[in-house]
Write a protein that holds these residues in place. Structure first.
Motif, PDB file in Angstrom:
ATOM      1  N   THR A  75     -12.032 100.032  74.379  1.00 50.70           N
ATOM      2  CA  THR A  75     -11.657  99.743  75.756  1.00 50.70           C
ATOM      3  C   THR A  75     -10.356  98.959  75.780  1.00 50.70           C
ATOM      4  OG1 THR A  75     -14.010  99.612  76.333  1.00 50.70           O
ATOM      5  CG2 THR A  75     -12.434  98.717  77.927  1.00 50.70           C
ATOM      6  N   PRO A  76      -9.352  99.426  76.507  1.00 53.54           N
ATOM      7  CA  PRO A  76      -8.069  98.708  76.544  1.00 53.54           C
ATOM      8  C   PRO A  76      -8.157  97.424  77.347  1.00 53.54           C
ATOM      9  CG  PRO A  76      -8.035 100.537  78.085  1.00 53.54           C
ATOM     10  CD  PRO A  76      -9.329 100.649  77.329  1.00 53.54           C
ATOM     11  N   ASN A  77      -7.202  96.545  77.112  1.00 60.59           N
ATOM     12  CA  ASN A  77      -7.008  95.330  77.908  1.00 60.59           C
ATOM     13  C   ASN A  77      -8.174  94.345  77.816  1.00 60.59           C
ATOM     14  OD1 ASN A  77      -4.685  96.690  78.762  1.00 60.59           O
ATOM     15  ND2 ASN A  77      -5.697  97.505  80.581  1.00 60.59           N
ATOM     16  N   MET A  78      -8.855  94.334  76.678  1.00 59.79           N
ATOM     17  CA  MET A  78     -10.001  93.437  76.499  1.00 59.79           C
ATOM     18  C   MET A  78      -9.951  92.743  75.141  1.00 59.79           C
ATOM     19  SD  MET A  78     -11.843  93.835  79.311  1.00 59.79           S
ATOM     20  CE  MET A  78     -13.544  93.413  79.009  1.00 59.79           C
ATOM     21  N   ALA A  79      -8.750  92.432  74.647  1.00 62.30           N
ATOM     22  CA  ALA A  79      -8.590  91.963  73.267  1.00 62.30           C
ATOM     23  C   ALA A  79      -9.422  90.730  72.950  1.00 62.30           C
ATOM     24  CB  ALA A  79      -7.109  91.679  72.990  1.00 62.30           C
ATOM     25  N   GLY A  80      -9.315  89.693  73.750  1.00 61.93           N
ATOM     26  CA  GLY A  80     -10.029  88.463  73.459  1.00 61.93           C
ATOM     27  C   GLY A  80     -11.529  88.610  73.534  1.00 61.93           C
ATOM     28  N   PHE A  81     -12.007  89.260  74.592  1.00 63.61           N
ATOM     29  CA  PHE A  81     -13.444  89.413  74.773  1.00 63.61           C
ATOM     30  C   PHE A  81     -14.044  90.302  73.695  1.00 63.61           C
ATOM     31  CE2 PHE A  81     -17.188  91.291  76.997  1.00 63.61           C
ATOM     32  CZ  PHE A  81     -17.920  90.119  77.074  1.00 63.61           C
TER      33      PHE A  81
ATOM     34  N   THR B  36      -2.108  85.771  77.449  1.00 67.11           N
ATOM     35  CA  THR B  36      -1.629  84.602  76.709  1.00 67.11           C
ATOM     36  C   THR B  36      -2.501  84.356  75.490  1.00 67.11           C
ATOM     37  OG1 THR B  36      -3.008  83.009  77.908  1.00 67.11           O
ATOM     38  CG2 THR B  36      -0.863  83.582  78.876  1.00 67.11           C
ATOM     39  N   PHE B  37      -1.970  83.578  74.549  1.00 70.29           N
ATOM     40  CA  PHE B  37      -2.737  83.218  73.356  1.00 70.29           C
ATOM     41  C   PHE B  37      -3.979  82.425  73.760  1.00 70.29           C
ATOM     42  CE2 PHE B  37      -3.028  80.612  69.272  1.00 70.29           C
ATOM     43  CZ  PHE B  37      -3.599  81.654  68.554  1.00 70.29           C
ATOM     44  N   GLU B  38      -3.850  81.592  74.779  1.00 69.80           N
ATOM     45  CA  GLU B  38      -4.982  80.808  75.262  1.00 69.80           C
ATOM     46  C   GLU B  38      -6.066  81.715  75.831  1.00 69.80           C
ATOM     47  OE1 GLU B  38      -1.790  80.123  75.865  1.00 69.80           O
ATOM     48  OE2 GLU B  38      -1.658  78.309  74.609  1.00 69.80           O
ATOM     49  N   GLN B  39      -5.656  82.776  76.552  1.00 72.61           N
ATOM     50  CA  GLN B  39      -6.641  83.720  77.078  1.00 72.61           C
ATOM     51  C   GLN B  39      -7.347  84.461  75.952  1.00 72.61           C
ATOM     52  OE1 GLN B  39      -3.942  85.849  79.780  1.00 72.61           O
ATOM     53  NE2 GLN B  39      -5.247  85.244  81.497  1.00 72.61           N
ATOM     54  N   PHE B  40      -6.599  84.804  74.910  1.00 71.06           N
ATOM     55  CA  PHE B  40      -7.209  85.494  73.772  1.00 71.06           C
ATOM     56  C   PHE B  40      -8.249  84.599  73.093  1.00 71.06           C
ATOM     57  CE2 PHE B  40      -7.311  86.331  69.170  1.00 71.06           C
ATOM     58  CZ  PHE B  40      -7.784  87.632  69.183  1.00 71.06           C
ATOM     59  N   LEU B  41      -7.918  83.327  72.914  1.00 75.96           N
ATOM     60  CA  LEU B  41      -8.817  82.417  72.211  1.00 75.96           C
ATOM     61  C   LEU B  41      -9.995  81.954  73.068  1.00 75.96           C
ATOM     62  CD1 LEU B  41      -6.398  80.063  70.233  1.00 75.96           C
ATOM     63  CD2 LEU B  41      -7.806  81.930  69.340  1.00 75.96           C
ATOM     64  N   HIS B  42      -9.842  82.016  74.379  1.00 72.85           N
ATOM     65  CA  HIS B  42     -10.856  81.457  75.277  1.00 72.85           C
ATOM     66  C   HIS B  42     -12.271  81.978  74.993  1.00 72.85           C
ATOM     67  CE1 HIS B  42     -13.217  81.141  79.006  1.00 72.85           C
ATOM     68  NE2 HIS B  42     -12.628  79.965  79.128  1.00 72.85           N
ATOM     69  N   PRO B  43     -12.518  83.290  74.964  1.00 71.93           N
ATOM     70  CA  PRO B  43     -13.883  83.752  74.705  1.00 71.93           C
ATOM     71  C   PRO B  43     -14.353  83.467  73.284  1.00 71.93           C
ATOM     72  CG  PRO B  43     -12.383  85.607  74.802  1.00 71.93           C
ATOM     73  CD  PRO B  43     -11.612  84.417  75.252  1.00 71.93           C
ATOM     74  N   LEU B  44     -13.433  83.430  72.329  1.00 66.22           N
ATOM     75  CA  LEU B  44     -13.813  83.088  70.960  1.00 66.22           C
ATOM     76  C   LEU B  44     -14.312  81.648  70.892  1.00 66.22           C
ATOM     77  CD1 LEU B  44     -10.814  84.834  69.214  1.00 66.22           C
ATOM     78  CD2 LEU B  44     -13.201  85.311  68.672  1.00 66.22           C
ATOM     79  N   GLN B  45     -13.603  80.765  71.547  1.00 68.08           N
ATOM     80  CA  GLN B  45     -13.989  79.360  71.525  1.00 68.08           C
ATOM     81  C   GLN B  45     -15.209  79.094  72.399  1.00 68.08           C
ATOM     82  OE1 GLN B  45     -10.170  77.690  72.743  1.00 68.08           O
ATOM     83  NE2 GLN B  45      -9.774  77.019  70.650  1.00 68.08           N
ATOM     84  N   ARG B  46     -15.232  79.683  73.588  1.00 67.94           N
ATOM     85  CA  ARG B  46     -16.300  79.377  74.530  1.00 67.94           C
ATOM     86  C   ARG B  46     -17.592  80.133  74.199  1.00 67.94           C
ATOM     87  NH1 ARG B  46     -17.426  77.313  79.486  1.00 67.94           N
ATOM     88  NH2 ARG B  46     -18.960  78.426  80.752  1.00 67.94           N
ATOM     89  N   ILE B  47     -17.525  81.443  74.120  1.00 70.55           N
ATOM     90  CA  ILE B  47     -18.752  82.234  73.957  1.00 70.55           C
ATOM     91  C   ILE B  47     -19.242  82.188  72.516  1.00 70.55           C
ATOM     92  CG2 ILE B  47     -19.828  84.477  74.302  1.00 70.55           C
ATOM     93  CD1 ILE B  47     -17.643  85.088  76.354  1.00 70.55           C
ATOM     94  N   CYS B  48     -18.397  82.609  71.579  1.00 72.06           N
ATOM     95  CA  CYS B  48     -18.808  82.604  70.179  1.00 72.06           C
ATOM     96  C   CYS B  48     -18.968  81.169  69.677  1.00 72.06           C
ATOM     97  CB  CYS B  48     -17.793  83.358  69.330  1.00 72.06           C
ATOM     98  SG  CYS B  48     -18.285  83.533  67.599  1.00 72.06           S
ATOM     99  N   GLY B  49     -18.042  80.289  70.052  1.00 69.86           N
ATOM    100  CA  GLY B  49     -18.124  78.904  69.603  1.00 69.86           C
ATOM    101  C   GLY B  49     -19.394  78.219  70.050  1.00 69.86           C
ATOM    102  N   SER B  50     -19.789  78.435  71.290  1.00 64.70           N
ATOM    103  CA  SER B  50     -21.008  77.813  71.800  1.00 64.70           C
ATOM    104  C   SER B  50     -22.239  78.340  71.083  1.00 64.70           C
ATOM    105  CB  SER B  50     -21.130  78.054  73.307  1.00 64.70           C
ATOM    106  OG  SER B  50     -22.293  77.450  73.818  1.00 64.70           O
ATOM    107  N   GLN B  51     -22.298  79.645  70.838  1.00 60.22           N
ATOM    108  CA  GLN B  51     -23.447  80.199  70.135  1.00 60.22           C
ATOM    109  C   GLN B  51     -23.508  79.699  68.689  1.00 60.22           C
ATOM    110  OE1 GLN B  51     -24.922  84.109  70.787  1.00 60.22           O
ATOM    111  NE2 GLN B  51     -23.756  84.415  72.651  1.00 60.22           N
ATOM    112  N   PHE B  52     -22.348  79.485  68.087  1.00 57.34           N
ATOM    113  CA  PHE B  52     -22.297  78.889  66.757  1.00 57.34           C
ATOM    114  C   PHE B  52     -22.918  77.497  66.779  1.00 57.34           C
ATOM    115  CE2 PHE B  52     -19.758  75.918  64.125  1.00 57.34           C
ATOM    116  CZ  PHE B  52     -20.159  76.331  62.860  1.00 57.34           C
ATOM    117  N   LEU B  53     -22.550  76.684  67.770  1.00 55.58           N
ATOM    118  CA  LEU B  53     -23.052  75.317  67.850  1.00 55.58           C
ATOM    119  C   LEU B  53     -24.559  75.275  68.085  1.00 55.58           C
ATOM    120  CD1 LEU B  53     -20.263  73.570  69.972  1.00 55.58           C
ATOM    121  CD2 LEU B  53     -20.646  73.374  67.508  1.00 55.58           C
ATOM    122  N   THR B  54     -25.040  75.995  69.092  1.00 57.36           N
ATOM    123  CA  THR B  54     -26.467  75.923  69.412  1.00 57.36           C
ATOM    124  C   THR B  54     -27.322  76.503  68.298  1.00 57.36           C
ATOM    125  OG1 THR B  54     -26.298  77.980  70.703  1.00 57.36           O
ATOM    126  CG2 THR B  54     -26.104  75.921  71.912  1.00 57.36           C
ATOM    127  N   SER B  55     -26.831  77.558  67.657  1.00 60.86           N
ATOM    128  CA  SER B  55     -27.621  78.193  66.592  1.00 60.86           C
ATOM    129  C   SER B  55     -27.691  77.322  65.347  1.00 60.86           C
ATOM    130  CB  SER B  55     -27.032  79.558  66.231  1.00 60.86           C
ATOM    131  OG  SER B  55     -27.188  80.461  67.300  1.00 60.86           O
TER     132      SER B  55
END
Length: 267
Positions: free
Chosen positions: A155-161, A108-127
């Protein structure tokens, strides 16, 4: 060796095994380490362990996705110490939430965005909050990012991450260029699969069941491209991080440092 003696560090999402390893590495080399997470009991236990081993540590409850909480916490650390020398964020994501292992046509689009928002987004904020206080205090510290080698593998099937991993690498370079004028370094550790972690072991178990393959066969896929017949450990991760944020580590400013003992399939 106490090459981080009198340095002040903040580790966000330190309740996980990666964040814990980094905090232990900083403390073992003499830094005063502030460990934070939503799970206060977990970081209190980590701080107690560090203190029992002769280090300096203090625990706090911080949501690494809440900029107001991040800002308030770092502001207090700086008020107490007059400086901030390094920050690390060990935030992770449950692989199913990120759509990992799911074909791109089905994620889903939400699954694709999840790691961008959570992992990258969090590192953006703390940094960026840490950089603000480093600039104010003239700390000339290090923003240490963390990503996975998925950014440069096929690696296939890992688009969002994979997209999130590549974004963190790009963020590292941007911050190095932007904050370098203040003497602030930005470095990124790109790790391969840390096989001793609960997260990777859980993925192996799940994929084994989903594919109907022996667990040993699935686990072997994580090491089949290894150049050396050895795998990196969490302790080595902590030692590597401690070196990178030290004065000698500044030569890696803006760089993505592979932490995998060498892989044939990583660019």
């Amino acid at each position: 060796m106490e090459n981080l003696k009198d340095k002040v560090a903040v580790v966000f999402a330190a309740s996980g095994q990666v964040g814990g390893a980094i905090a232990r590495g900083f403390a073992a080399h003499g830094a005063k380490v502030y460990v934070t997470a939503l799970n206060l009991a977990a970081v209190e236990a980590l701080a107690a362990e560090i203190i029992a081993d002769g280090g300096q540590a203090q625990a706090g409850k911080v949501d690494a996705l809440n900029e107001a909480e991040i800002d308030a916490y770092i502001q207090q650390v700086v008020a107490d110490n007059g400086r901030l020398d390094m920050v690390f964020n060990g935030i992770g994501s449950y692989y199913k939430d990120a759509g990992s292992g799911t074909p791109t046509t089905m994620a889903t689009f939400e699954q694709f965005l999840h790691p961008l928002q959570r992992i990258c987004g969090s590192q953006f904020l703390t940094s960026r909050v840490a950089a603000k206080y480093m600039i104010q205090t003239g700390s000339q510290g290090t923003l240490l990012q963390f990503t996975a080698s998925m950014a440069r593998s096929k690696t296939p099937n890992m688009a969002g991450f994979a997209a999130a991993c590549a974004a963190i690498e790009g963020l590292t370079r941007v911050m190095a260029a932007e904050f370098g004028q203040h003497g602030i370094k930005s470095i990124c550790i790109a790790s391969g699969a840390l096989l001793e972690t609960r997260k990777i072991q859980g993925m192996i178990t799940d994929f084994s069941a989903a594919l109907g393959l022996p667990r040993e066969q699935v686990a072997a896929n994580y090491t089949r491209f290894d150049i050396l017949k050895t795998v990196p450990t969490l302790k080595q991760l902590g030692e590597t991080a401690a070196f990178l944020v030290s004065d000698n580590g500044m030569v890696f400013n803006s760089h993505i440092v592979d932490f995998d003992c060498g892989k044939l399939n990583i660019l």
